[in-house]
Design an enzyme around this catalytic site. Structure first.
Site, PDB file in Angstrom:
ATOM      1  N   LYS A  15       0.851  -1.197   0.000  1.00 45.51           N
ATOM      2  CA  LYS A  15       0.000   0.000   0.000  1.00 45.51           C
ATOM      3  C   LYS A  15       0.877   1.234   0.000  1.00 45.51           C
ATOM      4  O   LYS A  15       2.055   1.200   0.380  1.00 45.51           O
ATOM      5  CB  LYS A  15      -0.934   0.019   1.219  1.00 45.51           C
ATOM      6  CG  LYS A  15      -0.242  -0.005   2.590  1.00 45.51           C
ATOM      7  CD  LYS A  15       0.168   1.347   3.103  1.00 45.51           C
ATOM      8  CE  LYS A  15       0.862   1.232   4.468  1.00 45.51           C
ATOM      9  NZ  LYS A  15       1.523   2.499   4.883  1.00 45.51           N
ATOM     10  N   ASP A 146      -2.821  -1.882  10.700  1.00 44.00           N
ATOM     11  CA  ASP A 146      -3.034  -1.857   9.250  1.00 44.00           C
ATOM     12  C   ASP A 146      -3.684  -3.128   8.709  1.00 44.00           C
ATOM     13  O   ASP A 146      -4.134  -3.143   7.557  1.00 44.00           O
ATOM     14  CB  ASP A 146      -1.708  -1.651   8.514  1.00 44.00           C
ATOM     15  CG  ASP A 146      -1.237  -0.205   8.551  1.00 44.00           C
ATOM     16  OD1 ASP A 146      -2.027   0.668   8.952  1.00 44.00           O
ATOM     17  OD2 ASP A 146      -0.073   0.042   8.188  1.00 44.00           O
TER      18      ASP A 146
END
Length: 316
Positions: A15, A146
């Site tokens: 990401k 996350d």
């Protein structure tokens, strides 16, 4: 009845943080954030195979990653099996996992969290959807802030809280990312702790009205395409770049090679450049790869990212 002893191969995406603002610090020491996170097409590969032998066996060929309980993938598998064992549906006694790393470690790209999410999601698929999406996200949060993002079915999310409060947003289209890692590992804890010290007395808490303005601004910009010249922000960049001068140099080089904007991702030290011209991005990637071996070309991922390469759900 126990699930068949099948196998599954998954690709776990990296990401980038298009926006990362630190909004405060909780009493337990965790920092609260507002961040726009986008999954990109740089993947680790995981193979999961259910087995009769009890426990978790993890292999990480070609890397120096630990293959024991200190590895987040091992922890995720153990958590799933333990939780499944206490459920009404029996789970397989054990799992063998092979993790092939491509995402740099401790790089601000979320590789470890993505691998943990892929492990949870993969085991859930192999067990016929034993847990709901909400239950998986709760398990993921036990492993890292996350992890729920990588379990989310959307390619991009606005994240708040410590990163676990997710609002799906449109995936960034029409751009190509060049990711450059200078080859140093950065401790996320060190970056946040240092930011707290440098930001002390400077009012890092954002008001609700300011947060809403940020969301509206980015909502307008991200719908469809990220325009050239868009200002990206990362509060943590000042900390990591202060210790590792390569972060600043790479940002300058990316812009010099055609990126409309360049920013550090997460706690770093990986820097990404945003390109609207793919050929220009490819040339940039070739140039920088000569000095930084961990340089990658990637695009935004417009789904959960946990793509299955192949499956084998037959009885063993």
């Amino acid at each position: 009845m126990r699930a068949p002893l099948g196998s599954l191969v998954l690709r776990a995406p990296a990401k980038v943080n298009l926006l990362l603002k630190v909004t405060g610090r909780r009493a337990d020491g965790y920092h609260t954030i507002e961040s726009l996170m986008q999954k990109v097409s740089l993947y680790d590969r995981l193979e999961l195979r259910l087995v009769e032998q009890w426990g978790v066996r993890l292999r990480c060929p070609g890397s120096e990653l630990a293959e024991d309980e200190s590895n987040l993938v091992f922890q995720a598998a153990r958590l799933f099996l333990d939780r499944g064992t206490s459920s009404a549906t029996a789970v397989a006694p054990g799992v063998e996992i092979t993790l092939e790393k491509r995402i740099p470690v401790a790089a601000g790209l979320g590789g470890g969290s993505s691998d943990a999410a892929a492990t949870l999601a993969g085991l859930n698929r192999l067990h016929g959807g034993l847990f709901s999406a909400e239950e998986l996200a709760a398990m993921g949060l036990q492993l890292g802030a996350d992890v729920p993002f990588f379990l989310a079915t959307s390619g991009a999310c606005w994240a708040s809280g410590i990163g676990e409060l997710l609002t799906p947003v449109e995936t960034v289209l029409g751009v190509v990312f060049v990711l450059v890692n200078p080859g140093v590992s950065v401790s996320t804890k060190w970056v946040y702790d240092t930011f707290s010290l440098t930001g002390k007395g400077k009012g890092i808490n954002l008001t609700n009205s300011r947060i809403e303005l940020l969301r509206q601004r980015w909502g307008n910009r991200v719908a469809g395409q990220l325009p050239a010249g868009t200002d990206l922000e990362n509060d943590l960049q000042q900390v990591t770049a202060g210790r590792y001068a390569e972060v600043g140099r790479i940002r300058q080089e990316l812009v010099g090679l055609g990126a409309s904007v360049a920013l550090m991702s997460g706690s770093g030290p990986t820097v990404f450049g945003v390109f609207t011209d793919r050929q220009q991005a490819e040339r940039c990637c070739q140039v920088l790869k000569e000095r930084y071996s961990a340089t990658f070309l990637a695009e935004a991922v417009d789904f959960d990212g946990l793509a299955a390469e192949d499956t084998d759900t037959g009885m063993q």
